[in-house]
Scaffold this active site. Structure first.
Site, short mmCIF file in Angstrom:
data_model
loop_
_atom_site.label_atom_id
_atom_site.label_comp_id
_atom_site.label_asym_id
_atom_site.label_seq_id
_atom_site.Cartn_x
_atom_site.Cartn_y
_atom_site.Cartn_z
N ASP A 8 0.22 7.44 -6.82
CA ASP A 8 0.75 6.46 -5.87
C ASP A 8 1.37 5.36 -6.72
O ASP A 8 0.66 4.55 -7.31
CB ASP A 8 -0.43 5.93 -5.02
CG ASP A 8 -0.04 4.73 -4.17
OD1 ASP A 8 1.16 4.40 -4.10
OD2 ASP A 8 -0.94 4.12 -3.56
N LYS A 70 9.43 -1.82 -8.16
CA LYS A 70 9.71 -0.85 -7.10
C LYS A 70 10.68 -1.41 -6.06
O LYS A 70 11.41 -0.66 -5.42
CB LYS A 70 8.38 -0.47 -6.45
CG LYS A 70 8.46 0.63 -5.43
CD LYS A 70 7.07 1.02 -4.99
CE LYS A 70 7.05 1.99 -3.86
NZ LYS A 70 5.67 2.32 -3.48
N GLU A 171 4.46 8.13 1.44
CA GLU A 171 3.12 7.52 1.37
C GLU A 171 2.30 7.70 2.66
O GLU A 171 1.14 8.13 2.59
CB GLU A 171 3.25 6.04 1.00
CG GLU A 171 3.63 5.88 -0.47
CD GLU A 171 4.27 4.56 -0.81
OE1 GLU A 171 4.22 3.62 0.02
OE2 GLU A 171 4.84 4.44 -1.90
N ASP A 193 1.26 1.50 7.23
CA ASP A 193 1.13 1.29 5.78
C ASP A 193 1.82 -0.01 5.38
O ASP A 193 3.05 -0.09 5.36
CB ASP A 193 1.76 2.50 5.08
CG ASP A 193 1.69 2.41 3.56
OD1 ASP A 193 1.23 1.37 3.04
OD2 ASP A 193 2.08 3.38 2.89
#
Ligand code: AMP
Length: 610
Positions: A8, A70, A171, A193
């Protein structure tokens, strides 16, 4: 069987897991933590730091410490998100050679995939240390809402880190896999999420025999915990300005301290109703006098500051339910993922919206990596029982630009992947020998408002009157969500595979060079770790031998044999010290055997006389 790890790769933290004899487990790092900060730094001496050690020195080395890379991956220099990051980051973000984004660390510019590769490499090392052997294959997760450029750039990062990325998965889907694993449930679930940098919502059907089908997905790749932190920072900065007339943002170090304090206050307020932000000596008043920042923040104020951000996530949930053509009461379970879902306000908002309490059985920080590991194990499994079927969807419509800046949609949003569509193109002019096709992704009707993935030009067409040449173009989205395009001249059946080269991506040559550099770094690191291990052992032994020298000398002074043994011992200790000074791991290791023998002998001599 091949060992596969699940990674992850988070905005704030990353986590690695594998399936151990049928059970998915998270692998802790050397410090014993199950997650590792997604931070990279280069020290003044040129040493590269990743994870906790990078985070620990972030305040004093703010300009050379990268966090939240990211948020930049797969984005173009001109995108609003990059502009925003340039204005708010403590590290230097600059324009790269392909209108892409580069990050300057000391005297070297790095592409974003390279920075992400450093984090991936760290996760790989954590896994290799734990498993005691090389790890090559990985499944890496990305936010469901990542577009093709972002997915491709993440895959490039994996490649640079020397990993064989066997699948990119979303994810929320990974979270659902982990939730459903071994439970034998048949349910429609929503995965909410909310992480450090992105928000995603996916609605899935978990069916019999390990079938996971995503029905709809949506999100915002620039909405996360960092935005909540930013609200707290704004609040602190404006209060400080009112009181002292000084803008704390001008000072990089102060800004980094504020950032840490804001995040800490936010996390504290998930457990308590009020907290204190205390930053002594935050800045100088300019009159040789240090100013301190001290202010208390209540949960209620935080909820007010972040209220609209939470609302935005709920609006996206509403839209996704509509896309899935489901009513709220058809959702049988709500799974919370991401660190931000620890915030009570978020839990309340989600519970209120779905009219049900979210599931408490999954760990929000670990569930995504576990799901990736489960998917990895299933992909290499030979045993049918372990195989699962994962049917994910594409989060954005895929299309092309046609005359007049119109976006022609070819593959709609929420289409199950892998998928492909064909379209026939004809020439619009007599003797036209080339056709240019622009590929994009997005929801806007005006083509230019969508994310430009790349263009390709079909050349060498036969000369013919307009409309007579027909080319069949196939647009494909694979299971990773990555786009490719093929073209066929229908008359000659001549086929071409065209790589859609995104302008924000890296060229093959650049990637090759980066793989090479990363390998060198890895070898250096492994060599330095090998040396450190040997050095510690040798130094411990020499120190103990040296402590025993006076006693042993006294005991054996009278015999020639004893004097000889002492001489030999001195020379072994001397050789070990030289090897340590030269940082020669092999030579140090060679001396360890002699040192161990000498130490044992010395201890024996002393013991006999006591
Ligand atoms: P992730 O990307 O899932 O690792 O989530 C990281 C985000 O969750 C960061 O913005 C953290 O500040 C935030 N976070 C972690 N723990 C808490 C907490 N106890 N309360 C509120 N936010 C948290």
């Amino acid at each position: 069987m091949d060992r596969v790890i699940g990674i992850d790769l988070g905005t704030t933290n990353s986590c690695v897991a594998f399936v151990d004899n049928g059970t998915p487990v998270v692998i802790p790092n050397r410090g014993g933590y199950k997650t590792t900060p997604s931070m990279v730094a280069v020290t003044e001496a040129g040493k590269r730091l990743v994870g906790h050690i990078a985070k620990r020195q972030a305040i004093t080395n703010a300009e050379n410490t990268v966090s939240a890379a990211k948020r930049l991956i797969g984005r173009k220099w001109t995108s609003p998100q990059v502009k925003n990051a340039v204005a708010t980051s403590s590290y230097r973000i600059i324009e790269g050679p392909h209108h892409d984004v580069r990050i300057a660390l000391r005297d070297k510019d790095h592409s974003v995939p390279e920075i992400s590769a450093m984090i991936l490499q760290e996760m790989r090392v954590i896994a290799e240390d734990h498993l005691g052997g090389a790890v090559q294959k990985a499944v890496i997760t990305v936010p469901a809402y990542f577009n093709d450029n972002q997915r491709q750039a993440t895959k490039d990062a994996g490649e640079i880190a020397g990993l064989d990325v066997i699948r990119i998965i979303n994810e929320p889907t990974a979270a659902a896999l982990s939730y459903g694993f071994g439970r034998n449930v048949e349910k429609t679930v929503a995965v909410y999420d909310f992480g450090g940098g992105t928000f995603d919502i996916s609605i899935l059907e978990i069916g019999q025999n390990g079938v996971f089908k995503v029905i709809a997905t949506a999100g915002d790749t620039f909405l996360g915990g960092e935005d909540v932190d930013a609200r707290i920072i704004d609040w602190l900065v404006s209060n400080f300005r009112e009181e002292n007339g000084i803008d704390l943002r001008q000072d990089r170090m102060a800004l980094q301290r504020l950032r840490d304090a804001a995040e800490k206050a936010k996390c504290d307020l998930s457990g308590v109703k009020e907290t204190e932000v205390n930053l002594p000596f935050i800045i100088s008043s300019g009159r040789n006098e240090a100013l301190h920042l001290q202010r208390s923040l209540t949960r209620a104020t935080l909820e007010e500051l972040a209220g609209d951000l939470v609302e935005r996530t709920i609006d996206i949930c509403q839209q996704t339910l509509e896309d899935a053509r489901l009513d709220k009461d058809e959702i049988e379970e709500v799974i919370l993922v991401g660190g931000m879902t620890r915030m009570p306000k978020i839990q309340q908002a989600v519970a209120a919206f779905f009219e049900r309490e979210p599931c408490k059985g999954v760990h929000p920080d670990e569930v995504v990596a576990l799901g990736a590991a489960i998917q990895g194990a299933a992909l290499v499994a030979t045993d049918q029982k372990q195989q699962m079927i994962l049917l994910d969807v594409t989060p954005h419509p895929l299309g092309i630009m046609t005359v007049g800046n119109v976006f022609e949609e070819l593959i709609p949003q929420n289409t199950t992947v892998p998928t492909s569509r064909q379209k026939i193109f004809t020439t619009s002019r007599d003797n036209q020998t080339a056709v240019k096709i622009l590929v994009m992704q997005g929801n806007a009707e005006k083509a230019e408002e969508n994310e430009f993935l790349g263009e390709f030009i079909l050349t060498g067409l036969r000369r013919a009157p307009k409309g007579q040449i027909e080319i069949e173009v196939t647009f494909e989205i694979n299971a990773d969500g990555i786009v490719s395009v093929k073209a066929k001249d229908l008359e000659t059946s001549k086929e071409q595979t065209i790589e859609v080269t995104a302008t924000s991506g890296l060229t093959r040559d650049e990637i090759k060079q980066m793989i090479h550099d990363a390998k060198d770094q890895m070898l250096d690191r492994r060599a330095s770790e090998e040396f450190e291990g040997a050095r510690q052992e040798a130094e411990k032994l020499t120190a103990e031998i040296e402590k025993l020298f006076p006693m042993v000398e006294k005991i054996v002074a009278s015999s020639d044999f004893g004097r000889d043994a002492i001489e030999k011992a001195r020379s072994i200790v001397g050789r070990a010290k030289i090897a340590i000074e030269r940082r020669d791991a092999t030579a140090v290791k060679e001396q360890i055997e002699g040192l161990t023998r000498t130490h044992k002998m010395f201890k024996g001599v002393v013991a006999k006389t006591q």
